[in-house]
Design a protein around this motif. Structure first.
Motif, PDB file in Angstrom:
ATOM      1  N   CYS A  45       0.834  -1.210   0.000  1.00 42.66           N
ATOM      2  CA  CYS A  45       0.000   0.000   0.000  1.00 42.66           C
ATOM      3  C   CYS A  45       0.865   1.254   0.000  1.00 42.66           C
ATOM      4  CB  CYS A  45      -0.981   0.006   1.166  1.00 42.66           C
ATOM      5  SG  CYS A  45      -0.219   0.155   2.784  1.00 42.66           S
ATOM      6  N   ASP A  60     -11.472   6.841   1.027  1.00 47.21           N
ATOM      7  CA  ASP A  60     -12.227   5.779   1.701  1.00 47.21           C
ATOM      8  C   ASP A  60     -11.332   4.668   2.248  1.00 47.21           C
ATOM      9  OD1 ASP A  60     -11.519   4.787  -0.779  1.00 47.21           O
ATOM     10  OD2 ASP A  60     -13.435   3.757  -1.104  1.00 47.21           O
ATOM     11  N   ASP A  61     -10.014   4.816   2.101  1.00 47.45           N
ATOM     12  CA  ASP A  61      -9.057   3.814   2.582  1.00 47.45           C
ATOM     13  C   ASP A  61      -7.788   4.520   3.081  1.00 47.45           C
ATOM     14  OD1 ASP A  61      -7.940   1.281   3.096  1.00 47.45           O
ATOM     15  OD2 ASP A  61      -7.261   1.019   1.022  1.00 47.45           O
ATOM     16  N   HIS A  73      -5.738   4.270   5.506  1.00 46.35           N
ATOM     17  CA  HIS A  73      -4.613   3.484   6.018  1.00 46.35           C
ATOM     18  C   HIS A  73      -4.146   2.435   5.019  1.00 46.35           C
ATOM     19  CE1 HIS A  73      -5.055   5.458   9.824  1.00 46.35           C
ATOM     20  NE2 HIS A  73      -6.329   5.127   9.853  1.00 46.35           N
ATOM     21  N   GLY A  74      -4.805   2.352   3.878  1.00 50.68           N
ATOM     22  CA  GLY A  74      -4.402   1.417   2.842  1.00 50.68           C
ATOM     23  C   GLY A  74      -4.774  -0.027   3.101  1.00 50.68           C
ATOM     24  N   THR A  75      -5.723  -0.264   4.005  1.00 39.53           N
ATOM     25  CA  THR A  75      -6.100  -1.635   4.348  1.00 39.53           C
ATOM     26  C   THR A  75      -6.719  -2.356   3.154  1.00 39.53           C
ATOM     27  OG1 THR A  75      -6.448  -0.932   6.625  1.00 39.53           O
ATOM     28  CG2 THR A  75      -7.408  -3.039   5.979  1.00 39.53           C
ATOM     29  N   ALA A  76      -7.670  -1.718   2.494  1.00 37.26           N
ATOM     30  CA  ALA A  76      -8.314  -2.345   1.332  1.00 37.26           C
ATOM     31  C   ALA A  76      -7.310  -2.531   0.195  1.00 37.26           C
ATOM     32  CB  ALA A  76      -9.512  -1.519   0.871  1.00 37.26           C
ATOM     33  N   MET A  77      -6.432  -1.552   0.019  1.00 40.21           N
ATOM     34  CA  MET A  77      -5.406  -1.650  -1.013  1.00 40.21           C
ATOM     35  C   MET A  77      -4.470  -2.820  -0.724  1.00 40.21           C
ATOM     36  SD  MET A  77      -2.586   1.200  -2.215  1.00 40.21           S
ATOM     37  CE  MET A  77      -3.804   2.475  -2.293  1.00 40.21           C
TER      38      MET A  77
END
Length: 183
Positions: free
Chosen positions: A44, A52-53, A55-59
């Protein structure tokens, strides 16, 4: 369906995750154990982060899923994933792996403040040293508090990378089944 196996190597910044991960990979290669290694800190690394992300969790999950699909397509069933908080993200990793039978092994590398300061000073050449050190200290507390009993703690202070990696490999049990570990 063949059981997938995932080794999560977590730990505070400066604990030796990347170095240990590469050494674990060398030990497994020498023993003929098929595996793949994903360095999670890069999954990430983008700016700006999506609103919408933040902290880059979904990425991270999407990129991990894509890499895993590629490795799985090539027949690999053992994956090592290094990331600071990997041992806290077991559910995220499980989703990214696509389900199915799975064995997850968690290893938390630990290191004291003096060791981390020395390691980070050798790595952080720019303006980020002090902030990285502060984040590492905060992260160590969170990781110790929130890592479950299923996570094996491996201290890295005063030990060679080979000693640490040997203990990590032992936690997997992967060397006990080298004949069946061709993929």
């Amino acid at each position: 369906m063949t059981t997938q196996e995932v080794l999560l190597i977590g730990g505070r910044a400066g604990s030796g995750k990347s170095t240990a991960g590469y050494e674990v990979s060398r030990l497994l290669r020498a023993a003929g154990v098929a595996h793949c290694l994903i360095e999670g800190d890069n999954l990430c690394e983008a700016h700006p982060m999506p609103a919408d992300d933040p902290h880059g969790t979904a990425m991270t999950e999407a990129n991990l899923a894509a890499l895993r699909a590629n490795y799985r397509g090539l027949g690999y069933r053992r994956l090592m994933y290094t990331n600071t908080v990997s041992v806290l993200e077991r559910d995220l990793v499980t989703r990214a792996m696509g389900g199915g039978p799975m064995r997850v092994i968690g290893v938390l590398l630990t290191a004291g403040d003096d060791t981390v300061r020395r390691r980070l000073a050798g790595r952080e050449r720019g303006s980020g040293f002090e902030e990285e050190l502060r984040r590492s200290t905060r992260g160590a507390r969170v990781l110790e508090r929130e890592s479950g009993d299923w996570v094996v703690r491996v201290p890295t202070d005063g030990r060679t990378v080979t000693e640490v990696a040997t203990e990590v490999v032992a936690a997997t049990g992967w060397l006990q089944d080298t004949a069946a570990s061709t993929t």
